[in-house]
Design a protein around this motif. Sequence first.
Motif, PDB file in Angstrom:
ATOM      1  N   PHE A   6      58.802  12.934  89.339  1.00 32.79           N
ATOM      2  CA  PHE A   6      58.311  12.849  87.957  1.00 32.79           C
ATOM      3  C   PHE A   6      59.042  13.851  87.085  1.00 32.79           C
ATOM      4  O   PHE A   6      59.204  15.005  87.519  1.00 32.79           O
ATOM      5  N   TYR A  75      54.348  12.585  97.318  1.00 30.56           N
ATOM      6  CA  TYR A  75      52.888  12.364  97.316  1.00 30.56           C
ATOM      7  C   TYR A  75      52.612  10.889  97.634  1.00 30.56           C
ATOM      8  O   TYR A  75      51.671  10.566  98.367  1.00 30.56           O
ATOM      9  N   ARG A 109      47.558  18.728  83.739  1.00 26.35           N
ATOM     10  CA  ARG A 109      48.014  17.324  83.787  1.00 26.35           C
ATOM     11  C   ARG A 109      47.261  16.473  82.756  1.00 26.35           C
ATOM     12  O   ARG A 109      47.867  15.629  82.090  1.00 26.35           O
TER      13      ARG A 109
HETATM   14  C1  MLT Z   1      57.835  15.891  90.473  1.00 22.21           C
HETATM   15  O1  MLT Z   1      58.947  16.417  90.532  1.00 22.21           O
HETATM   16  O2  MLT Z   1      57.627  14.740  90.870  1.00 22.21           O
HETATM   17  C2  MLT Z   1      56.720  16.666  89.826  1.00 22.21           C
HETATM   18  O3  MLT Z   1      57.117  17.971  89.614  1.00 22.21           O
HETATM   19  C3  MLT Z   1      55.512  16.615  90.677  1.00 22.21           C
HETATM   20  C4  MLT Z   1      54.363  17.360  90.096  1.00 22.21           C
HETATM   21  O4  MLT Z   1      54.229  17.453  88.868  1.00 22.21           O
HETATM   22  O5  MLT Z   1      53.527  17.842  90.890  1.00 22.21           O
END
Ligand code: MLT
Length: 248
Positions: A6, A75, A109
């Motif tokens: 992300f 994740y 978030r």
């Molecule tokens: C990512 O690189 O996907 C994000 O930093 C994940 C996150 O915000 O935890």
Amino acid sequence: MLVHGFPLDHRMWLDQIEPLAEQYRVIVPELRGFGGSTVDSDYTLAELAVDLEQVRIHLSSNQPMHLVGLSMGGYVALEYWAQFRGNLRSLTLANSKPTQDDTAAREGRINMAKVAREQGSWPAVAPMLERLLPPQASGSKVYLRVREMMEQATPEAIAAAQLAMAGRRDFSGQLDSIRVPTLVTTGQLDAIADPEVTRQWATKIPQATFVEFAGSGHLTPMELPEQFYQQLSQFLKQATFVSPSSGQ
Ligand code: MLT
């Protein structure tokens, strides 16, 4: 299958695709809303894992796969393992973590989702840029590529992904059940997934291979493309010879 982080898209894997394609069929999906794909409602990371499963079935003739996820992609890869582990040949978790957010991170978030929806993409994600790459990368070609992807992420993609990550499950108590060959990588200068914390949780996965890349921040496949490819391809070669039925 290489799953992006992300607020990026499949282009973060561009340096890996060509060398991997010499030996593998490479699939680089867009998570919902990113890279020009659509998102029309909020979703959970478990639902994104189902998306990946559908992509696997359609594009691999239903073959088991090596799944590689960076950060948010990691994740989702853990969610995939939880639901579809029998279809995995191996799991790679790059610059990622198995834990849930604490309250402050979750509030951050929810706020980012609000800013994206009310003010647009760039005000929401701009503060992240300095944390994705180490200071010495500022202004570099990689920095500009990352910035371009961030600018092109839509407000809806950003908001929905943040809310999904805020609600993600905690896998730290299940790491000892991961039996599929697993590679965990980190960057010595990763400001988002702490390298020392990563080393600790990686030890809980039986027989995981752990690699720390010196001088890398959060986006190792882009920052050190050749070194990342070497480590990944060496791991995949070994994992390919492990029977998928033992990879539970
Ligand atoms: C990512 O690189 O996907 C994000 O930093 C994940 C996150 O915000 O935890």
